[in-house]
Scaffold this motif. Structure first.
Motif, mmCIF file in Angstrom:
data_model
loop_
_atom_site.group_PDB
_atom_site.id
_atom_site.type_symbol
_atom_site.label_atom_id
_atom_site.label_comp_id
_atom_site.label_asym_id
_atom_site.label_seq_id
_atom_site.Cartn_x
_atom_site.Cartn_y
_atom_site.Cartn_z
ATOM 1 N N GLN A 355 1.131 -0.860 -0.109
ATOM 2 C CA GLN A 355 0.040 0.053 0.114
ATOM 3 C C GLN A 355 1.222 1.208 0.283
ATOM 4 O O GLN A 355 0.834 2.425 -0.227
ATOM 5 C CB GLN A 355 -0.927 -0.252 1.125
ATOM 6 C CG GLN A 355 -1.737 1.013 1.490
ATOM 7 C CD GLN A 355 -2.085 0.949 2.724
ATOM 8 O OE1 GLN A 355 -1.789 0.869 4.077
ATOM 9 N NE2 GLN A 355 -4.126 1.737 2.499
ATOM 10 N N LEU A 356 1.926 1.064 0.979
ATOM 11 C CA LEU A 356 2.385 2.528 0.616
ATOM 12 C C LEU A 356 3.416 2.655 -0.171
ATOM 13 O O LEU A 356 3.545 3.791 -0.712
ATOM 14 C CB LEU A 356 3.974 2.005 2.128
ATOM 15 C CG LEU A 356 5.199 3.141 2.439
ATOM 16 C CD1 LEU A 356 4.215 4.665 2.404
ATOM 17 C CD2 LEU A 356 6.458 2.688 2.909
ATOM 18 N N ALA A 357 3.756 1.271 -1.402
ATOM 19 C CA ALA A 357 4.270 1.786 -2.782
ATOM 20 C C ALA A 357 3.397 2.358 -3.548
ATOM 21 O O ALA A 357 4.241 2.694 -4.482
ATOM 22 C CB ALA A 357 4.983 0.510 -2.352
ATOM 23 N N THR A 358 2.885 1.447 -3.662
ATOM 24 C CA THR A 358 1.497 2.185 -4.465
ATOM 25 C C THR A 358 0.779 3.125 -4.248
ATOM 26 O O THR A 358 0.677 4.344 -4.860
ATOM 27 C CB THR A 358 0.454 1.002 -4.931
ATOM 28 O OG1 THR A 358 1.251 -0.354 -5.219
ATOM 29 C CG2 THR A 358 -0.998 1.068 -5.528
ATOM 30 N N THR A 359 0.537 3.917 -3.233
ATOM 31 C CA THR A 359 -0.366 5.285 -2.484
ATOM 32 C C THR A 359 0.829 5.922 -1.573
ATOM 33 O O THR A 359 0.578 7.490 -2.064
ATOM 34 C CB THR A 359 -1.100 4.970 -1.749
ATOM 35 O OG1 THR A 359 -1.053 4.276 -0.571
ATOM 36 C CG2 THR A 359 -1.897 3.866 -2.186
ATOM 37 N N GLY A 360 1.856 6.389 -1.520
ATOM 38 C CA GLY A 360 2.096 6.948 -0.582
ATOM 39 C C GLY A 360 1.566 7.469 0.695
ATOM 40 O O GLY A 360 2.044 8.364 1.372
ATOM 41 N N TRP A 361 1.203 6.493 1.336
ATOM 42 C CA TRP A 361 0.421 6.681 2.788
ATOM 43 C C TRP A 361 -0.278 5.312 2.738
ATOM 44 O O TRP A 361 -0.086 4.563 2.618
ATOM 45 C CB TRP A 361 -1.228 7.050 1.882
ATOM 46 C CG TRP A 361 -2.277 7.292 3.358
ATOM 47 C CD1 TRP A 361 -1.471 8.761 3.905
ATOM 48 C CD2 TRP A 361 -3.024 6.568 4.266
ATOM 49 N NE1 TRP A 361 -3.065 8.274 4.683
ATOM 50 C CE2 TRP A 361 -3.609 7.795 5.038
ATOM 51 C CE3 TRP A 361 -3.962 5.502 4.200
ATOM 52 C CZ2 TRP A 361 -4.098 6.838 6.039
ATOM 53 C CZ3 TRP A 361 -4.596 5.258 4.574
ATOM 54 C CH2 TRP A 361 -4.942 5.826 5.530
ATOM 55 N N MET A 362 0.105 4.866 4.957
ATOM 56 C CA MET A 362 0.135 3.776 4.996
ATOM 57 C C MET A 362 -1.152 4.059 6.772
ATOM 58 O O MET A 362 -0.792 4.816 6.712
ATOM 59 C CB MET A 362 1.402 2.997 5.653
ATOM 60 C CG MET A 362 1.227 1.812 6.258
ATOM 61 S SD MET A 362 2.264 1.430 6.708
ATOM 62 C CE MET A 362 3.494 0.545 5.397
ATOM 63 N N HIS A 363 -2.289 3.842 6.680
ATOM 64 C CA HIS A 363 -3.189 3.012 7.904
ATOM 65 C C HIS A 363 -1.599 3.413 9.005
ATOM 66 O O HIS A 363 -1.250 2.621 9.263
ATOM 67 C CB HIS A 363 -3.651 2.296 7.732
ATOM 68 C CG HIS A 363 -4.599 1.911 8.710
ATOM 69 N ND1 HIS A 363 -4.599 1.298 9.624
ATOM 70 C CD2 HIS A 363 -6.198 2.127 8.066
ATOM 71 C CE1 HIS A 363 -5.807 2.108 10.671
ATOM 72 N NE2 HIS A 363 -6.646 2.031 9.500
#
Length: 498
Positions: A355-363
């Motif tokens: 998720q981090l690599a794809t969107t630049g954000w993480m829960h």
């Protein structure tokens, strides 16, 4: 009597220097510049080499560039031209500001204070250069609701533990009227400002700095209406249930406002004003009160920024807990690469990293889980993870990122005790029970039954799944991590006694 100054009597300008405060509304430096009565010019200085040194992500730079286009138009609407200039790093700021002062007869520079050590050194150099030329320097507290140094213990020291800090913060917050201020009046327009406003050349097209390792930030709208709508919808629809939903990544239960706070497109004051207007009970201390829990997250942001401002070590890759410098970290580049790429064999960890690599954000729950995994299950130096996150995060911000990593690594103030180690499989079972988030980001596990989704290598059909075996044994690494920290503390205590 007409008390407005006439253009013919105006002999100078005020300069508003934008940094991590990319907004017109509720901008303290801008408000003070408007109050000066001088015509105003604004500037933003792009510093690609400094971004590189600070590991700023390409997505955040793209977000900044897009936001500047909005702010540029908003400034034009109130008669303020915004110049977007470029320097290699912070050391270039002094010459750029001095040149602007000479070119536009600027008598006073207004900006909002930043708290990391490098930023403070930059500002000190600019201030000294301006004073030497009889120019005024006005640097305001704006990034936090309560300025650093204002929430102290009875001994006038910075709090080391969050809960008493939060209690003191709330007491001070409630005793003052901290409200956002809207700028509604246009400012004085000089002939030089008019020429700049009439210049149709898009200065952004000349700024090569924004080509810096750029990644698309299109998932994050940058206009004020969209940002305010996101804030308002969270306060009205989600804040009340934040406590029950915030830890489950498959549920859209968080505010997702952190990218805007990081670049200053939104202020913490605006967040709290909206929350208080919608849910006044948010200030009541109650761990089951979702609005209060979200308010506490805003206060955590304040806590980390106040710590960063008070202790320069946190800006210099040093741990808050000095004994942890003695921890013997393992060096395994293959494991680090597997963690970065979401190939550890622990599904929730891998889903989060993808998720981090794809969107630049993480829960946020996932930030804790992945950080714990790197530092405890892999016994890897937390600074490697801190740097990787900054390189990826669209909401990367030194104080919060450093604070979060030092919390997870048990090296920071009020951190997770070193003997408490997240079990990545248990965390997965608890916070993604049906594997919805896991399957969203790891499609190769789509066919794995729910019973095995958190430990797919135990499934009889795992041989047909293109997914790695776990790279570490959690039970063994947990014991090794605890022993490593214990030895580091014993060694540190023995050194102090000598």
């Amino acid at each position: 009597m007409n008390t407005e100054p006439q253009l013919s009597t105006i002999t100078g300008h005020a300069l508003v220097w934008l940094r991590a405060d990319l907004r017109v509304t509720d901008n303290t430096a801008l408000n003070r510049a408007i109050a000066s009565g001088l015509p105003i010019i604004a500037v933003y200085i792009a510093t690609p080499m400094q971004w590189y040194q600070h590991y700023v992500s390409g997505r955040q730079i793209d977000l900044i560039e897009r936001r500047l286009q909005v702010v540029k138009q908003q400034f034009n609407d109130i008669n303020i031209p915004l110049l977007i200039l470029e320097g290699d790093d912070f050391s270039a700021a002094t010459d750029i500001i001095l040149n602007l002062c000479q070119q536009y007869q600027i008598n006073a520079v207004y900006c909002n204070r930043q708290h990391p050590w490098n930023e403070k050194q930059r500002d000190r150099a600019v201030e000294q250069a301006l004073i030497a030329q009889d120019k005024q320097w006005h640097c305001s507290d704006d990034y936090c609701v309560l300025p650093p140094g204002s929430v102290l213990t009875k001994l006038q020291e910075m709090y080391k533990v969050f809960t008493p800090y939060r209690n003191a913060w709330l007491k001070q917050f409630l005793s003052n009227n901290y409200q956002p201020v809207t700028n509604s009046n246009k400012v004085i327009l000089s002939q030089q400002c008019l020429r700049l406003l009439n210049d149709n050349i898009d200065t952004n097209s000349k700024i090569h700095a924004f080509n810096y390792n750029k990644q698309d930030s299109v998932l994050w709208p940058v206009d004020d209406s969209a940002i305010q709508q996101r804030l308002q919808m969270f306060c009205e629809d989600k804040a009340e249930y934040y406590q029950q939903q915030r830890d489950f990544p498959a549920i859209d239960g968080t505010s997702c406002l952190s990218p805007y706070l990081a670049i200053g497109a939104l202020s913490a004051r605006q967040c709290l004003a909206s929350l208080l207007q919608t849910l006044p009970q948010c200030v009541e201390i109650n761990k089951d009160n979702g609005a209060f829990v979200w308010l506490s997250e805003v206060v955590w942001r304040e806590f980390y920024n106040h710590l960063l401002d008070s202790d320069e070590r946190l800006s210099k890759n040093q741990p808050f807990q000095l004994y942890t410098d003695n921890v013997q970290w393992l060096e395994n580049s293959d494991h680090v690469h597997a963690w970065q790429q979401g190939q550890t064999g622990f599904p929730l960890v891998d889903a989060a990293m993808r998720q981090l690599a794809t969107t630049g954000w993480m829960h946020n729950r996932l930030r804790m889980i992945t950080a714990s995994f790197l530092t405890k299950d892999m016994l890897c130096d937390w600074r490697i993870g801190e740097q990787w996150f900054m390189q990826q995060l669209i909401d990367g911000e030194l104080a919060s990122n450093n604070g979060g990593w030092q919390w997870a690594a048990s090296t920071g103030t009020d951190a997770q005790p070193y003997f408490r180690v997240f079990n990545p499989t248990t965390q997965s079972e608890r916070f993604d029970p049906k594997g919805e988030f896991i399957r969203q980001w790891i499609p190769e596990l789509e066919s794995v039954p729910d019973k095995y989704i958190h430990a797919p290598s135990l499934w009889s059909g795992f041989g047909c799944v293109n997914y790695p075996l776990p790279i570490v044994d959690h039970k063994q690494m947990r014991l090794l991590a605890i022993e490593s920290y214990k030895q580091a503390k014993t060694e540190y205590d023995n050194q102090r006694e000598v």
